[in-house]
Design a protein around this motif. Structure first.
Motif, PDB file in Angstrom:
ATOM      1  N   SER A 412       0.845  -1.199   0.000  1.00 27.43           N
ATOM      2  CA  SER A 412       0.000   0.000   0.000  1.00 27.43           C
ATOM      3  C   SER A 412       0.875   1.241   0.000  1.00 27.43           C
ATOM      4  N   SER A 413       0.225   2.394  -0.183  1.00 24.44           N
ATOM      5  CA  SER A 413       0.872   3.713  -0.106  1.00 24.44           C
ATOM      6  C   SER A 413       2.063   3.816  -1.044  1.00 24.44           C
ATOM      7  N   GLU A 414       1.827   3.553  -2.328  1.00 23.91           N
ATOM      8  CA  GLU A 414       2.924   3.599  -3.296  1.00 23.91           C
ATOM      9  C   GLU A 414       3.490   5.011  -3.432  1.00 23.91           C
ATOM     10  N   VAL A 415       4.822   5.106  -3.403  1.00 22.35           N
ATOM     11  CA  VAL A 415       5.523   6.369  -3.586  1.00 22.35           C
ATOM     12  C   VAL A 415       6.544   6.183  -4.704  1.00 22.35           C
ATOM     13  N   THR A 416       6.590   7.124  -5.631  1.00 27.61           N
ATOM     14  CA  THR A 416       7.542   7.068  -6.741  1.00 27.61           C
ATOM     15  C   THR A 416       8.637   8.095  -6.518  1.00 27.61           C
ATOM     16  N   VAL A 417       9.886   7.665  -6.700  1.00 28.53           N
ATOM     17  CA  VAL A 417      11.043   8.543  -6.525  1.00 28.53           C
ATOM     18  C   VAL A 417      11.875   8.494  -7.806  1.00 28.53           C
ATOM     19  N   LYS A 418      12.061   9.641  -8.451  1.00 32.05           N
ATOM     20  CA  LYS A 418      12.903   9.707  -9.634  1.00 32.05           C
ATOM     21  C   LYS A 418      14.371   9.739  -9.210  1.00 32.05           C
ATOM     22  N   VAL A 419      15.198   8.944  -9.893  1.00 29.16           N
ATOM     23  CA  VAL A 419      16.637   8.980  -9.665  1.00 29.16           C
ATOM     24  C   VAL A 419      17.321   9.462 -10.939  1.00 29.16           C
ATOM     25  N   THR A 420      18.604   9.732 -10.838  1.00 26.00           N
ATOM     26  CA  THR A 420      19.299  10.391 -11.943  1.00 26.00           C
ATOM     27  C   THR A 420      19.513   9.465 -13.126  1.00 26.00           C
ATOM     28  N   THR A 445      26.023  -1.216 -21.582  1.00 32.29           N
ATOM     29  CA  THR A 445      27.412  -0.975 -21.949  1.00 32.29           C
ATOM     30  C   THR A 445      28.251  -0.787 -20.699  1.00 32.29           C
ATOM     31  N   ASN A 446      29.552  -0.698 -20.906  1.00 31.90           N
ATOM     32  CA  ASN A 446      30.473  -0.561 -19.782  1.00 31.90           C
ATOM     33  C   ASN A 446      30.731   0.897 -19.421  1.00 31.90           C
ATOM     34  N   LYS A 447      29.660   1.665 -19.287  1.00 38.14           N
ATOM     35  CA  LYS A 447      29.823   3.057 -18.899  1.00 38.14           C
ATOM     36  C   LYS A 447      29.885   3.179 -17.381  1.00 38.14           C
ATOM     37  N   ALA A 448      30.151   4.408 -16.919  1.00 34.14           N
ATOM     38  CA  ALA A 448      30.387   4.629 -15.502  1.00 34.14           C
ATOM     39  C   ALA A 448      29.168   4.279 -14.656  1.00 34.14           C
ATOM     40  N   SER A 449      29.439   3.922 -13.400  1.00 38.69           N
ATOM     41  CA  SER A 449      28.399   3.664 -12.415  1.00 38.69           C
ATOM     42  C   SER A 449      28.413   4.795 -11.390  1.00 38.69           C
ATOM     43  N   TYR A 450      27.281   4.949 -10.690  1.00 38.15           N
ATOM     44  CA  TYR A 450      27.140   6.053  -9.743  1.00 38.15           C
ATOM     45  C   TYR A 450      26.409   5.566  -8.493  1.00 38.15           C
ATOM     46  N   LEU A 451      26.665   6.265  -7.372  1.00 35.90           N
ATOM     47  CA  LEU A 451      25.938   6.041  -6.132  1.00 35.90           C
ATOM     48  C   LEU A 451      25.088   7.276  -5.829  1.00 35.90           C
ATOM     49  N   GLU A 452      23.891   6.999  -5.296  1.00 36.91           N
ATOM     50  CA  GLU A 452      22.991   8.096  -4.944  1.00 36.91           C
ATOM     51  C   GLU A 452      22.258   7.714  -3.665  1.00 36.91           C
ATOM     52  N   ALA A 453      22.013   8.688  -2.789  1.00 37.47           N
ATOM     53  CA  ALA A 453      21.348   8.439  -1.507  1.00 37.47           C
ATOM     54  C   ALA A 453      19.917   8.957  -1.542  1.00 37.47           C
ATOM     55  N   ILE A 454      18.973   8.134  -1.051  1.00 38.46           N
ATOM     56  CA  ILE A 454      17.554   8.493  -1.001  1.00 38.46           C
ATOM     57  C   ILE A 454      17.103   8.474   0.455  1.00 38.46           C
ATOM     58  N   ASN A 455      16.400   9.505   0.892  1.00 43.81           N
ATOM     59  CA  ASN A 455      15.847   9.570   2.237  1.00 43.81           C
ATOM     60  C   ASN A 455      14.530   8.793   2.259  1.00 43.81           C
ATOM     61  N   ILE A 456      14.559   7.571   2.783  1.00 42.96           N
ATOM     62  CA  ILE A 456      13.384   6.685   2.732  1.00 42.96           C
ATOM     63  C   ILE A 456      12.208   7.288   3.489  1.00 42.96           C
ATOM     64  N   GLN A 457      12.435   7.670   4.739  1.00 44.38           N
ATOM     65  CA  GLN A 457      11.328   8.167   5.561  1.00 44.38           C
ATOM     66  C   GLN A 457      10.790   9.491   5.009  1.00 44.38           C
ATOM     67  N   GLY A 462       6.096  12.057   2.048  1.00 43.98           N
ATOM     68  CA  GLY A 462       5.711  12.980   0.997  1.00 43.98           C
ATOM     69  C   GLY A 462       6.516  14.258   0.951  1.00 43.98           C
ATOM     70  N   HIS A 463       7.728  14.262   1.538  1.00 40.18           N
ATOM     71  CA  HIS A 463       8.523  15.484   1.563  1.00 40.18           C
ATOM     72  C   HIS A 463       9.240  15.744   0.247  1.00 40.18           C
ATOM     73  N   ASN A 464       9.310  14.723  -0.609  1.00 39.75           N
ATOM     74  CA  ASN A 464       9.965  14.882  -1.917  1.00 39.75           C
ATOM     75  C   ASN A 464      11.356  15.485  -1.750  1.00 39.75           C
TER      76      ASN A 464
END
Length: 828
Positions: A412-420, A445-457, A462-464
């Motif tokens: 329940s309570s689906e939330v969508t978060v866009k990442v880069t 392809t073998n292009k660069a990888s990235y790390l990104e942090a998401i605030n779950i709570q 709904g703070h986006n």
């Protein structure tokens, strides 16, 4: 007055640099000309801009709301902006006194789209820019540059604004409270592919699987400088890796042949620094022509998802490798992600569609949940929160995440978060606060990888919350391992310069945010165009309207105005009201999860199956060497109380110092064989540290330790019948003597000479005036008789000597490492 932008005024725009401040010095008889009056104006203008820039920053103060034109027929050309106030990054005031409706199709960036339409939706940002307009032309009474009596010059300069548009611009990263990544170092393991982490106090282990035709599983100590402890050579290519909850088993799925079933290898990891195969590798029926995804339940049962057929298999707790697994459900193909909830009752599977499969493990049945748009799930993760679980799915096609509250198999309570960028793997902190997302520029392809942090709570409430700047990592990475403390990530990548990236994670304390100003003042080179609103999915010929978004917008070619993605500059009154609101209501809002309920009673243990025969020992792991010199004995016991009074509980040994013709106290370390002690000094290699925290440091919360001066003496010992160093009943060294040849010493002593006037700290230590001592020995700089560094690893705090625990027949070790120990001194 406002005007549409034409960029023909930019050459006359003043620079954003401010100062130095110069003002007129007035005196009687002073001749004033144009330069003096201009200097006077510039002084007050720059003062005000400097005040805005440095004290307030920049952004929209109030108003300036962008809205649709009231006439429906005009909504394809016009938008309206309400009156308001703002400050740009140069400190200019942007003031709009009346509502202004502009023809946005004539803004240069939008006009370029209309002139050459590409049929694609675009992201349009409406922005406001500072502009100076020369007005009120008046005759020039005296022109020192000519004789034309009809020349006119502007009498006033109007500080005005103009509108512009930015097309498909990348959002500026905001300096917000988000974790920061630091690529600390790299474990140089060739073809590193997958990693899992068993993280328990005192016995943490990292396992890394290589991407070779015959894979290797490395066991690594993540605490002791990520030293490789051992390795196991597989007979085939490894494709999946998992570890049991108690850390005693490592599960590896191998691919012997592309036309044959995959095999499950169960490795015994119960013995320190040792990996052995339990029984034999066994076929996983029905697994050929596909991948196998592993997951371990809270009860240590092992689940395997066969991606080709969609079969979900389960091996019960404590299974033997030859046991036939239960077939829970047949879900169908095109699944590649698996997760198990925190109580082990439900599993979740997903793949190349917007359907989440929900499996009731006890009932061996499944139901489905349809998400809004997910079409290419690459990873699933379960996060245990204070109440119900949180299920997170990574969607590669849409570069987004989906978060659900998961309660007994109901989402329940689906939330969508866009990442880069397209996400490929997930790892969540144990406190359910942060989700770390591994992303790739292009998953094919073998292009660069990235790390990104998401605030779950924050996202669930709904703070986006805005994302931090993506952190570039090795490529093509596709798995993450996160420590229990949440302060370190391990990211294997098998591409160029392959290895395992060890990434430290730091979260800035909120109270430290004001001190960010130490890094410099905010500034800009030229006046910026301050974004007021964003218009998503704009297409040439479409209309622009106010929210809310309608499902039929795409069909009707309607783009909606969003005034929220703007930089704000709230007044102190607004900030005060916000603080008062938070004080009264709290930061959590409504509808937060309740506390975890009481644990149920433990069930009865089932009968344990027969233990299989012990497998053959594997080959010696790369990097391990036989018969390295190690630490054998100490003059103290680690992490215990010692006496400063002469009795059996001393922390030092009596050292006969032949050069001084005396016996002196010394902190002594003895080795299993001779070493060259000429490289050991008290400043870098063998150090004694004491606490040295002043009152100001203590108030701030610091604990400071300093190395003391001293003398290092190569020493020998009396030996027992077996050739070992003679120790007392407490297994400590009591006596030592100066070695005749420092290159052939059996140990080293840090001399605490109470008679040496230049080192008064030694007398304080021996009298018990110093309560705690820390000892460090850097093994990389202590060489044995074969010119090899000693094995200085110290892995068990409970052992008196500090020597690593080993099976009697295990003679292998690793050169170097750092020995660290500490103890407390009592005066009585």
């Amino acid at each position: 007055m406002t005007q549409n932008t034409h960029h023909d005024h930019q050459g006359s725009c003043p620079a954003c640099n401010i100062g130095p401040f110069i003002r007129n010095n007035y005196f009687r008889g002073k001749f004033l000309d144009v330069l003096d009056f201009t200097t006077e104006q510039r002084y007050f203008i720059d003062k005000l801009r400097h005040h805005h820039q440095r004290l307030h920053g920049w952004g929209v103060v109030c108003g300036l709301k962008v809205k649709q034109h009231q006439n429906t027929d005009c909504q394809k050309r016009f938008i309206c902006i309400e009156p308001g106030s703002a400050i740009d990054c140069c400190g200019h005031d942007l003031l709009l006194l009346e509502e202004e409706c502009i023809d946005f199709t004539q803004l240069p960036a939008v006009k370029a789209l209309i002139d050459k339409p590409d049929g694609n939706p675009h992201r349009i940002q409406i922005c406001l820019r500072y502009r100076e307009c020369q007005t009120e032309p008046v005759p020039v009474l005296y022109d020192d540059c000519g004789c034309d009596e009809t020349r006119c010059a502007p009498n006033r300069i109007l500080e005005s604004v103009e509108f512009d548009a930015i097309v498909d611009a990348k959002d500026e990263p905001l300096h917000l409270y988000t974790p920061k990544f630091d690529w600390d170092y790299t474990l140089h393991i060739a073809h590193a592919y997958r990693s899992v982490l068993y993280d328990a106090a005192g016995s943490a282990r990292l396992y890394v699987l290589t991407k070779d035709d015959k894979g290797v599983v490395y066991q690594i100590d993540p605490v002791n400088h990520s030293a490789i402890l051992t390795a196991y050579n597989l007979d085939a290519k490894g494709i999946a890796l998992a570890v049991s909850n108690d850390g005693t088993r490592v599960y590896v799925v191998t691919e012997p042949d592309a036309t044959k079933d995959r095999q499950l290898n169960v490795l015994d990891a119960s013995q320190p620094d040792k990996l052995t195969l339990i029984d034999k590798a066994v076929d996983i029926a029905g697994s050929k022509d596909g991948e196998v995804v592993l997951a371990v339940s809270v009860d240590d049962a092992l689940l395997a998802l066969l991606t080709q057929t969609g079969d979900l298999l389960r091996w019960k707790t404590g299974f033997a490798p030859t046991d036939v697994p239960d077939s829970l459900v047949k879900l169908g193909g095109a699944l590649n992600a698996l997760a198990i909830d925190s109580d082990g009752k439900f599993a979740y599977a997903a793949g190349g569609s917007n359907v989440i499969q929900i499996i009731d493990i006890a009932a061996k049945s499944s139901t489905t949940h349809t998400s809004s748009t997910a079409t290419a799930t690459s990873s699933l993760s379960i996060v245990k929160s204070t109440g119900m679980d949180i299920l997170i799915a990574a969607d590669q096609n849409g570069s987004q995440l989906f978060l659900w509250k998961a309660n007994s198999g109901v989402l329940s309570s689906e939330v969508t978060v866009k990442v880069t960028k397209p996400p490929v793997a997930l790892a969540a902190s144990s406190d359910a606060q942060w989700l770390y997302v591994l992303e790739r520029e292009d998953t094919t392809t073998n292009k660069a990888s990235y790390l990104e942090a998401i605030n779950i709570q924050g996202e669930l409430l709904g703070h986006n919350t805005p994302l931090g700047e993506p952190f570039k990592i090795g490529h093509p990475a596709q798995s993450l391992a996160l420590t229990e403390s949440g302060n370190r990530l391990y990211v294997p990548y098998p591409g160029d310069f392959d290895g395992v990236a060890v990434v430290d994670i730091t979260e800035q304390n909120c109270c430290e945010i004001p001190w960010r100003q130490l890094e410099g003042c905010p500034d800009c080179d030229t006046p910026n165009c301050l974004v007021l609103a964003t218009i998503e999915k704009f297409q040439v010929g479409g209309s622009i309207q106010d929210p809310p978004v309608s499902p039929d917008d795409d069909n009707k070619n309607i783009a909606r105005i969003d005034n929220r993605p703007r930089r704000l500059l709230p007044t102190p009154q607004v900030l005060l009201e916000l603080i008062e609101c938070l004080k009264r209501r709290g930061p959590g809002g409504t509808g937060t999860m309740g506390p975890t309920g009481p644990a149920g009673s433990a069930g009865t243990n089932g009968e344990r199956g027969p233990t299989g025969p012990t497998g053959l020992s594997g080959p010696t792991a790369p990097g391990l060497e036989a018969d390295l010199v190690r630490i054998e004995a100490l003059s103290w016991t680690h992490n215990e109380f010692h006496s400063a009074v002469y009795n059996d509980n001393l922390f030092f040994a009596t050292v006969r110092w032949d050069d001084k013709k005396s016996e002196v106290p010394g902190i002594v370390i003895g080795f299993t064989d001779i070493v060259n002690a000429t490289t050991v000094d008290p400043d870098h290699v063998f150090q004694i540290l004491v606490e040295h925290t002043n009152a100001d440091d203590a108030k701030l919360g610091f604990v400071c330790r300093c190395a003391i001066r001293g003398t290092i003496l190569p020493v020998d010992f009396d030996l027992d019948a077996s050739g070992g160093i003679a120790v007392n009943a407490l297994k400590r060294i009591e006596k030592a003597r100066q070695a005749a040849d420092p290159t052939q010493a059996r140990g080293v002593a840090f001399i605490l000479d109470p008679h040496q006037e230049s080192i008064p700290i030694a007398r304080q230590i021996l009298r018990g005036g110093i309560s705690n001592l820390w000892i460090i020995l850097r093994g990389d700089f202590v060489l044995d008789g074969k010119e090899r560094a000693i094995d200085a690893e110290f892995t068990r705090a409970e052992l008196p000597s500090g020597d690593r625990p080993r099976a009697p027949d295990d003679k292998f070790g690793i050169q170097g490492g750092t020995f660290e120990s500490w103890f407390t001194i009592k005066q009585g």
